[in-house]
Design a protein around this motif. Sequence first.
Motif, mmCIF file in Angstrom:
data_model
loop_
_atom_site.group_PDB
_atom_site.id
_atom_site.type_symbol
_atom_site.label_atom_id
_atom_site.label_comp_id
_atom_site.label_asym_id
_atom_site.label_seq_id
_atom_site.Cartn_x
_atom_site.Cartn_y
_atom_site.Cartn_z
ATOM 1 N N LEU A 103 0.998 -1.283 -0.072
ATOM 2 C CA LEU A 103 0.130 -0.003 -0.029
ATOM 3 C C LEU A 103 0.805 1.377 -0.100
ATOM 4 N N SER A 104 2.050 1.240 0.751
ATOM 5 C CA SER A 104 2.807 2.578 1.032
ATOM 6 C C SER A 104 3.542 2.789 -0.259
ATOM 7 N N GLU A 105 3.948 1.848 -1.152
ATOM 8 C CA GLU A 105 4.884 1.852 -2.211
ATOM 9 C C GLU A 105 4.102 1.870 -3.599
ATOM 10 N N GLY A 106 2.794 1.491 -3.376
ATOM 11 C CA GLY A 106 1.970 1.490 -4.636
ATOM 12 C C GLY A 106 2.457 0.487 -5.662
ATOM 13 N N ILE A 107 3.017 -0.941 -5.182
ATOM 14 C CA ILE A 107 3.281 -1.593 -6.020
ATOM 15 C C ILE A 107 2.298 -2.318 -6.718
ATOM 16 N N THR A 108 2.552 -2.720 -8.063
ATOM 17 C CA THR A 108 1.549 -3.141 -9.157
ATOM 18 C C THR A 108 1.805 -4.617 -9.317
ATOM 19 N N PRO A 109 0.920 -5.471 -9.274
ATOM 20 C CA PRO A 109 1.163 -6.886 -9.437
ATOM 21 C C PRO A 109 1.772 -7.297 -10.808
ATOM 22 N N PRO A 110 2.433 -8.375 -11.014
ATOM 23 C CA PRO A 110 3.150 -9.372 -10.278
ATOM 24 C C PRO A 110 4.318 -8.764 -9.595
#
Length: 108
Positions: free
Chosen positions: A43-50
Amino acid sequence: MARRRKRKSRRRQEGRRILEQVPQFSIESGEDKPVTAARKYILSEGITPPALLLVKRNEHTTDRYFWAEKGLFGAQYVEENHFLFPSLRSLEPETESQQLVTVGSSTY
């Protein structure tokens, strides 16, 4: 006493090779449980999958999680069932039978 060799699953080995191509993030869990730390980091880094998250629980233990469109999964489950994840299908190496079908259909 002779030690028996552990049998390695081909499907899991293939899944491990596919996961090696996914971006990896290493974090420490701190005071949170590992899965909670992974969710907060996503959530904090806004990582997109995968993505693959390596969460260090203590100096000896590291938990591995896979961030997919469907949610957060244990990496071992994803290795064994990589074909269930659409984002990993593009990373799958073509097997010989798939290549033969492709070559055979293009000659007609």
